[in-house]
Design a protein around this motif. Structure first.
Motif, PDB file in Angstrom:
ATOM      1  N   ASP A   1      -0.195  -3.372   4.142  1.00 28.24           N
ATOM      2  CA  ASP A   1      -1.589  -2.938   4.164  1.00 28.24           C
ATOM      3  C   ASP A   1      -2.135  -2.768   5.575  1.00 28.24           C
ATOM      4  N   GLY A   2      -1.909  -3.732   6.436  1.00 33.01           N
ATOM      5  CA  GLY A   2      -2.453  -3.680   7.791  1.00 33.01           C
ATOM      6  C   GLY A   2      -1.887  -2.526   8.597  1.00 33.01           C
ATOM      7  N   TYR A   3      -0.599  -2.274   8.471  1.00 28.35           N
ATOM      8  CA  TYR A   3       0.045  -1.181   9.192  1.00 28.35           C
ATOM      9  C   TYR A   3      -0.524   0.164   8.754  1.00 28.35           C
ATOM     10  N   GLY A   4      -0.711   0.325   7.463  1.00 26.12           N
ATOM     11  CA  GLY A   4      -1.275   1.569   6.948  1.00 26.12           C
ATOM     12  C   GLY A   4      -2.726   1.736   7.337  1.00 26.12           C
ATOM     13  N   ARG A   5      -3.532   0.703   7.110  1.00 28.49           N
ATOM     14  CA  ARG A   5      -4.973   0.774   7.346  1.00 28.49           C
ATOM     15  C   ARG A   5      -5.335   0.815   8.828  1.00 28.49           C
TER      16      ARG A   5
ATOM     17  N   LEU B   1      -2.043   9.460   4.706  1.00 29.73           N
ATOM     18  CA  LEU B   1      -3.188   9.407   3.791  1.00 29.73           C
ATOM     19  C   LEU B   1      -2.875   8.363   2.724  1.00 29.73           C
ATOM     20  N   ILE B   2      -3.922   7.762   2.153  1.00 25.87           N
ATOM     21  CA  ILE B   2      -3.721   6.843   1.039  1.00 25.87           C
ATOM     22  C   ILE B   2      -3.228   7.653  -0.155  1.00 25.87           C
ATOM     23  N   ALA B   3      -2.251   7.121  -0.877  1.00 23.10           N
ATOM     24  CA  ALA B   3      -1.651   7.838  -2.004  1.00 23.10           C
ATOM     25  C   ALA B   3      -2.448   7.606  -3.278  1.00 23.10           C
ATOM     26  N   ASN B   4      -3.687   8.126  -3.330  1.00 22.32           N
ATOM     27  CA  ASN B   4      -4.473   8.046  -4.565  1.00 22.32           C
ATOM     28  C   ASN B   4      -4.296   9.347  -5.345  1.00 22.32           C
TER      29      ASN B   4
ATOM     30  N   MET C   1       0.841  -1.171   0.000  1.00 22.37           N
ATOM     31  CA  MET C   1       0.000   0.000   0.000  1.00 22.37           C
ATOM     32  C   MET C   1       0.890   1.239   0.000  1.00 22.37           C
ATOM     33  N   ASP C   2       0.641   2.162  -0.898  1.00 26.65           N
ATOM     34  CA  ASP C   2       1.366   3.424  -0.943  1.00 26.65           C
ATOM     35  C   ASP C   2       0.605   4.458  -0.124  1.00 26.65           C
ATOM     36  N   ILE C   3       1.352   5.179   0.728  1.00 27.17           N
ATOM     37  CA  ILE C   3       0.739   6.212   1.561  1.00 27.17           C
ATOM     38  C   ILE C   3       1.572   7.485   1.514  1.00 27.17           C
ATOM     39  N   ILE C   4       0.944   8.597   1.891  1.00 22.60           N
ATOM     40  CA  ILE C   4       1.613   9.883   2.020  1.00 22.60           C
ATOM     41  C   ILE C   4       1.703  10.172   3.512  1.00 22.60           C
ATOM     42  N   LEU C   5       2.902  10.340   4.017  1.00 26.14           N
ATOM     43  CA  LEU C   5       3.076  10.622   5.446  1.00 26.14           C
ATOM     44  C   LEU C   5       2.762  12.089   5.748  1.00 26.14           C
TER      45      LEU C   5
END
Length: 148
Positions: free
Chosen positions: A23-27, A37-40, A1-5
């Motif tokens: 995924d679990g760590y991010g979600r 935030l999710i990197a969409n 999962m790509d995220i923005i810190l």
């Protein structure tokens, strides 16, 4: 999962960086805690705006950082540590101790993460550290480790 810190996270990355995490760590941790935030597409567009705002805030504080650097110039910070007879201290000096000493001795509030120590400080003596206040303001401060 790509995220923005949204904040600096130890062992993951720095603020406004796009990183890949499990995924679990991010979600289950980073997103609910407000650290990421999710990197969409939408959030990636917002990222550029967040970086510009942060940069503008830091430029406003540039003069403040410069004043702090000038105030610390030619001053020596004293850190007390328990030491043996040979001059070796028990444990080592940490950036938390430096941050607390700056607050006590010079009445300056500096985040511990901005203190960059030389290699491990394990003996009584004089050392030099760097404060990463701003990309353009990085004062070097001498500190002396004394036996208590």
């Amino acid at each position: 999962m790509d995220i923005i810190l949204l904040q600096d996270v130890d062992k993951v990355g720095e603020k406004h960086e796009v990183v890949k995490v499990k995924d679990g760590y991010g979600r289950n941790y980073l997103i609910p805690q407000g650290l990421a935030l999710i990197a969409n597409k939408t959030n990636m567009n917002r990222l550029e705006e967040m970086r510009r705002q942060e940069e503008a805030r830091e430029m406003k504080r540039y003069d403040e950082y410069k004043a702090v650097a000038d105030a610390l110039e030619d001053k020596v910070l004293k850190i007390g540590a328990k030491a043996g007879t040979s001059g070796k201290i028990f444990g080592s000096v940490t950036n938390i101790q430096i941050s607390n000493a700056l607050k006590e001795q010079f009445d300056l509030e500096v985040d511990r993460r901005k203190v960059q120590l030389p290699d491990e400080v394990k003996e009584v003596g004089t050392y030099t550290l760097v404060l990463n206040l701003h990309p353009e303001v990085k004062p070097e401060i001498k500190f002396e480790v004394v036996a208590e």
